[in-house]
Design an enzyme around this catalytic site. Structure first.
Site, PDB file in Angstrom:
ATOM      1  CG  ASP A  92       1.151  24.543  21.298  1.00 41.51           C
ATOM      2  OD1 ASP A  92       1.762  23.459  21.211  1.00 41.51           O
ATOM      3  OD2 ASP A  92       0.602  25.094  20.311  1.00 41.51           O
ATOM      4  CB  SER A  93       2.066  19.556  24.214  1.00 41.98           C
ATOM      5  OG  SER A  93       3.250  19.929  24.887  1.00 41.98           O
ATOM      6  CG  ASP A 138       5.216  25.505  21.093  1.00 37.15           C
ATOM      7  OD1 ASP A 138       5.728  25.857  20.013  1.00 37.15           O
ATOM      8  OD2 ASP A 138       4.637  24.417  21.266  1.00 37.15           O
ATOM      9  CE  LYS A 171       7.752  23.519  19.277  1.00 37.31           C
ATOM     10  NZ  LYS A 171       6.497  23.532  18.506  1.00 37.31           N
ATOM     11  CD  GLU A 229       2.367  23.670  15.692  1.00 38.37           C
ATOM     12  OE1 GLU A 229       1.432  23.552  14.869  1.00 38.37           O
ATOM     13  OE2 GLU A 229       2.308  23.200  16.852  1.00 38.37           O
ATOM     14  CD  GLU A 251       4.485  16.531  16.590  1.00 37.25           C
ATOM     15  OE1 GLU A 251       4.809  17.709  16.830  1.00 37.25           O
ATOM     16  OE2 GLU A 251       3.571  15.941  17.186  1.00 37.25           O
TER      17      GLU A 251
HETATM   18  O1  KIV Z   1       3.901  21.538  22.039  1.00 34.89           O
HETATM   19  C1  KIV Z   1       4.839  20.729  22.128  1.00 34.89           C
HETATM   20  O2  KIV Z   1       5.100  20.147  23.187  1.00 34.89           O
HETATM   21  C2  KIV Z   1       5.613  20.472  20.912  1.00 34.89           C
HETATM   22  C3  KIV Z   1       6.601  19.357  20.934  1.00 34.89           C
HETATM   23  C4  KIV Z   1       5.985  18.053  21.201  1.00 34.89           C
HETATM   24  C5  KIV Z   1       7.481  19.357  19.758  1.00 34.89           C
HETATM   25  O3  KIV Z   1       5.448  21.154  19.964  1.00 34.89           O
END
Ligand code: KIV
Length: 264
Positions: free
Chosen positions: A44-45, A83, A113, A115, A182
């Site tokens: 989600d970056s 994510d 993934k 958090e 992280e």
């Molecule tokens: O959103 C993302 O790209 C991430 C990674 C940097 C671990 O969570």
């Protein structure tokens, strides 16, 4: 041979490092695939490096579905992890399972993934029970930016390190197959890596993790709004891109492009 969830464990047991990178579209995923990267994370970056937002909080499920679809199309053997964006799993276990399922059912992801430490364990357990592999993510969790008061290194005190160690155990027990660490001290990350059987993937967590992940725009030097200390740039595509585009502009302005070679 496609990289599967079993390969995470095989690599950990063999002491081989896992290479993971973010990818958000067909071209970036194809580059990573050709480079032999094991795991593509549709992070989600993308909210920050693709959409230009200040943080990841506004990213939606539909946007993550859209980007995961493009990455899956390019992944010919790499393991694709989607994510889960903010508020796609926090509200209830049912919401978490339904949204996680969309990534496998609709757009070809192999895992999701999410958090959070112990507060996410019930969601991890339920998603895994629906046959969806889950990668956990603790330490600096960008979706908690307002609680943490910014993008700050975590686990620096004895008490916060103890909580992270406990969270890793709870997430492993909940069924996570791997865990992102992280922005935590390298010594703590190495300790967590040694203590648990699930592979750790570090970002700003030192060399002692079982694998590493970085944001592709950082690795390729395409994003320069801010560059965290843990980033290593392997190219400067922004500089190269600006140079190429200004040459193109000048050639258009001077009537050099298109030449007869580029014309029918
Ligand atoms: O959103 C993302 O790209 C991430 C990674 C940097 C671990 O969570």
């Amino acid at each position: 041979m496609p990289f599967t969830v079993n390969d995470f464990f095989k690599k950990k047991q063999a002491g081989e490092k896992i290479a993971m990178i973010t990818a958000y579209d067909f071209c970036s995923a194809a580059m990573a695939q050709e480079a032999g990267i094991d795991v593509l994370l549709v992070g989600d970056s993308l909210g920050m490096v693709v959409q230009g937002l200040e943080n990841t909080l506004p990213v939606t499920m539909d946007e993550m579905i859209y980007h995961t679809k493009m990455v899956s199309r390019a992944a010919k053997g790499a393991f694709v992890i989607a994510d889960m964006p903010y508020m796609s799993y926090q509200v209830s276990v049912e919401q978490a399972v339904a949204n996680a399922g969309r990534f496998l059912k609709e757009v070809g992801a192999h895992a999701v993934k999410l958090e959070g430490g112990r507060e996410s364990a019930d969601k991890v357990k339920a998603i895994v029970a629906a046959d969806i592999p889950v990668m956990a993510h603790i330490g600096l969790t960008p979706q908690s930016i307002h609680r943490m008061g910014g993008f700050k290194v975590q686990g620096k005190t004895g008490e916060s390190a103890r909580i992270l160690m406990e969270d890793a155990r709870i997430l492993q027990d909940a069924g996570a197959f791997s865990i992102v660490l992280e922005a935590i001290p390298a010594a703590l990350a190495a300790e967590i890596t040694a203590a648990f059987s699930i592979p750790t993937i570090g970002i700003g967590a030192g060399p002692g993790c079982d694998g590493q992940v970085l944001v592709i725009h950082d690795v390729l030097g395409m994003f320069d709004r801010f560059v965290p200390k843990f980033v290593k740039r392997y190219a400067d595509l922004k500089k190269d891109g600006v140079k190429a585009l200004s040459e193109y502009r000048q050639e258009v302005e001077k009537g050099i492009f298109p030449s007869s070679e580029n014309s029918f």
